[in-house]
Scaffold this motif. Sequence first.
Motif, PDB file in Angstrom:
ATOM      1  N   ASN A  94     -11.568 -12.361   3.904  1.00 32.76           N
ATOM      2  CA  ASN A  94     -11.441 -11.681   2.615  1.00 32.76           C
ATOM      3  C   ASN A  94     -11.603 -10.179   2.829  1.00 32.76           C
ATOM      4  O   ASN A  94     -12.714  -9.667   2.914  1.00 32.76           O
ATOM      5  CB  ASN A  94     -12.501 -12.201   1.639  1.00 32.76           C
ATOM      6  CG  ASN A  94     -12.273 -13.647   1.261  1.00 32.76           C
ATOM      7  OD1 ASN A  94     -11.130 -14.077   1.099  1.00 32.76           O
ATOM      8  ND2 ASN A  94     -13.343 -14.409   1.130  1.00 32.76           N
ATOM      9  N   ASP A  95     -10.478  -9.491   2.956  1.00 33.88           N
ATOM     10  CA  ASP A  95     -10.490  -8.054   3.218  1.00 33.88           C
ATOM     11  C   ASP A  95     -10.662  -7.331   1.881  1.00 33.88           C
ATOM     12  O   ASP A  95      -9.680  -7.041   1.184  1.00 33.88           O
ATOM     13  CB  ASP A  95      -9.192  -7.634   3.912  1.00 33.88           C
ATOM     14  CG  ASP A  95      -9.260  -6.226   4.471  1.00 33.88           C
ATOM     15  OD1 ASP A  95     -10.002  -5.404   3.905  1.00 33.88           O
ATOM     16  OD2 ASP A  95      -8.571  -5.950   5.470  1.00 33.88           O
ATOM     17  N   ILE A  96     -11.900  -7.058   1.529  1.00 38.03           N
ATOM     18  CA  ILE A  96     -12.207  -6.462   0.228  1.00 38.03           C
ATOM     19  C   ILE A  96     -11.559  -5.092   0.072  1.00 38.03           C
ATOM     20  O   ILE A  96     -11.057  -4.745  -1.004  1.00 38.03           O
ATOM     21  CB  ILE A  96     -13.731  -6.355   0.028  1.00 38.03           C
ATOM     22  CG1 ILE A  96     -14.371  -7.741   0.110  1.00 38.03           C
ATOM     23  CG2 ILE A  96     -14.047  -5.707  -1.320  1.00 38.03           C
ATOM     24  CD1 ILE A  96     -13.839  -8.727  -0.900  1.00 38.03           C
ATOM     25  N   ASN A  97     -11.562  -4.293   1.139  1.00 31.37           N
ATOM     26  CA  ASN A  97     -10.978  -2.949   1.049  1.00 31.37           C
ATOM     27  C   ASN A  97      -9.486  -3.013   0.740  1.00 31.37           C
ATOM     28  O   ASN A  97      -8.970  -2.211  -0.062  1.00 31.37           O
ATOM     29  CB  ASN A  97     -11.216  -2.183   2.342  1.00 31.37           C
ATOM     30  CG  ASN A  97     -12.656  -1.760   2.508  1.00 31.37           C
ATOM     31  OD1 ASN A  97     -13.379  -1.560   1.527  1.00 31.37           O
ATOM     32  ND2 ASN A  97     -13.106  -1.628   3.753  1.00 31.37           N
ATOM     33  N   ALA A  98      -8.787  -3.958   1.371  1.00 25.08           N
ATOM     34  CA  ALA A  98      -7.353  -4.096   1.120  1.00 25.08           C
ATOM     35  C   ALA A  98      -7.100  -4.537  -0.317  1.00 25.08           C
ATOM     36  O   ALA A  98      -6.170  -4.056  -0.977  1.00 25.08           O
ATOM     37  CB  ALA A  98      -6.742  -5.092   2.096  1.00 25.08           C
ATOM     38  N   VAL A  99      -7.924  -5.450  -0.816  1.00 31.33           N
ATOM     39  CA  VAL A  99      -7.779  -5.915  -2.200  1.00 31.33           C
ATOM     40  C   VAL A  99      -8.049  -4.771  -3.170  1.00 31.33           C
ATOM     41  O   VAL A  99      -7.307  -4.577  -4.141  1.00 31.33           O
ATOM     42  CB  VAL A  99      -8.724  -7.095  -2.476  1.00 31.33           C
ATOM     43  CG1 VAL A  99      -8.713  -7.452  -3.962  1.00 31.33           C
ATOM     44  CG2 VAL A  99      -8.314  -8.306  -1.639  1.00 31.33           C
ATOM     45  N   LYS A 100      -9.107  -3.995  -2.928  1.00 32.54           N
ATOM     46  CA  LYS A 100      -9.424  -2.864  -3.800  1.00 32.54           C
ATOM     47  C   LYS A 100      -8.293  -1.843  -3.802  1.00 32.54           C
ATOM     48  O   LYS A 100      -7.936  -1.295  -4.857  1.00 32.54           O
ATOM     49  CB  LYS A 100     -10.729  -2.207  -3.343  1.00 32.54           C
ATOM     50  CG  LYS A 100     -11.980  -3.023  -3.665  1.00 32.54           C
ATOM     51  CD  LYS A 100     -13.229  -2.279  -3.217  1.00 32.54           C
ATOM     52  CE  LYS A 100     -14.490  -3.044  -3.590  1.00 32.54           C
ATOM     53  NZ  LYS A 100     -15.725  -2.333  -3.141  1.00 32.54           N
ATOM     54  N   HIS A 101      -7.750  -1.552  -2.615  1.00 29.67           N
ATOM     55  CA  HIS A 101      -6.632  -0.608  -2.522  1.00 29.67           C
ATOM     56  C   HIS A 101      -5.452  -1.121  -3.345  1.00 29.67           C
ATOM     57  O   HIS A 101      -4.813  -0.357  -4.084  1.00 29.67           O
ATOM     58  CB  HIS A 101      -6.217  -0.443  -1.060  1.00 29.67           C
ATOM     59  CG  HIS A 101      -5.136   0.570  -0.845  1.00 29.67           C
ATOM     60  ND1 HIS A 101      -5.330   1.745  -0.150  1.00 29.67           N
ATOM     61  CD2 HIS A 101      -3.841   0.596  -1.250  1.00 29.67           C
ATOM     62  CE1 HIS A 101      -4.208   2.443  -0.144  1.00 29.67           C
ATOM     63  NE2 HIS A 101      -3.278   1.753  -0.795  1.00 29.67           N
ATOM     64  N   SER A 102      -5.165  -2.408  -3.240  1.00 26.38           N
ATOM     65  CA  SER A 102      -4.037  -2.999  -3.964  1.00 26.38           C
ATOM     66  C   SER A 102      -4.223  -2.890  -5.468  1.00 26.38           C
ATOM     67  O   SER A 102      -3.306  -2.481  -6.199  1.00 26.38           O
ATOM     68  CB  SER A 102      -3.894  -4.477  -3.567  1.00 26.38           C
ATOM     69  OG  SER A 102      -3.690  -4.619  -2.186  1.00 26.38           O
ATOM     70  N   ILE A 103      -5.403  -3.271  -5.931  1.00 31.41           N
ATOM     71  CA  ILE A 103      -5.679  -3.251  -7.363  1.00 31.41           C
ATOM     72  C   ILE A 103      -5.619  -1.833  -7.918  1.00 31.41           C
ATOM     73  O   ILE A 103      -5.034  -1.580  -8.982  1.00 31.41           O
ATOM     74  CB  ILE A 103      -7.044  -3.898  -7.648  1.00 31.41           C
ATOM     75  CG1 ILE A 103      -6.955  -5.413  -7.380  1.00 31.41           C
ATOM     76  CG2 ILE A 103      -7.496  -3.632  -9.079  1.00 31.41           C
ATOM     77  CD1 ILE A 103      -8.280  -6.138  -7.502  1.00 31.41           C
ATOM     78  N   GLN A 104      -6.189  -0.881  -7.186  1.00 31.14           N
ATOM     79  CA  GLN A 104      -6.193   0.495  -7.660  1.00 31.14           C
ATOM     80  C   GLN A 104      -4.785   1.073  -7.715  1.00 31.14           C
ATOM     81  O   GLN A 104      -4.431   1.791  -8.662  1.00 31.14           O
ATOM     82  CB  GLN A 104      -7.073   1.364  -6.756  1.00 31.14           C
ATOM     83  CG  GLN A 104      -7.319   2.762  -7.315  1.00 31.14           C
ATOM     84  CD  GLN A 104      -8.011   2.728  -8.661  1.00 31.14           C
ATOM     85  OE1 GLN A 104      -9.062   2.117  -8.812  1.00 31.14           O
ATOM     86  NE2 GLN A 104      -7.422   3.377  -9.668  1.00 31.14           N
TER      87      GLN A 104
END
Length: 213
Positions: A94-104
């Motif tokens: 679960n790459d949280i940073n990648a998910v956050k980047h995507s959502i933002q």
Amino acid sequence: MKPFNRLFVFIYYVVGFVTRILHPTSVEGMENLPSGGVLLCPNHASNWDPILVALRLPINYRLHIMAKEELFQNPFLGWLLKKVGAFPVSRGSNDINAVKHSIQALRDGDNLLVFPEGTTIHDGIGYTDGLPAHAKAGVAMIGVRTGAKLVPVFVDGKKRPFHRTRIIFGAPYEPHYTGRRGTSEEMQKIADDLLEAAYALGGQAVGGKPLCG
């Protein structure tokens, strides 16, 4: 994604010119593309896919690309991917940073390219999480949380030099779920539906096999 600069413009046109000679493409369905806050969901058969799709979109489309971190290990390819808006994601975790980047990115009104399969699939051969290739629910979760417009995209599998590759943008997909964020089962169904729709644009079943009949 920052407004494109001279280097981006150079890469877009020069690299785009070279790739169109090496891997010419035909594009259909551009009229289906909404202007912003779009989550593009293609099938994935080659490491060329993100570059070919990105370079056929309008230069001002403000695209971010979620790409497997292994691609960035090649210095030139990694540099090129970053310049066209790509960022790495660690598969199998679960790459949280990648998910956050995507959502933002989507909440900012930019657009995002994500491959639901999470790996390249060659004629139905490919594995994610130790299982036969399938859509990952994370793409649906990102779309639902941001309210992004979900667009299936088909890209021809085989990439042979000087042979034309089809890129087909489908009509936006309308997800259905309960509550504010839906259940895990609903997220998986949305992801499966998007992947099925992407392959169907090219007359194929999930995994790249031709549709019967």
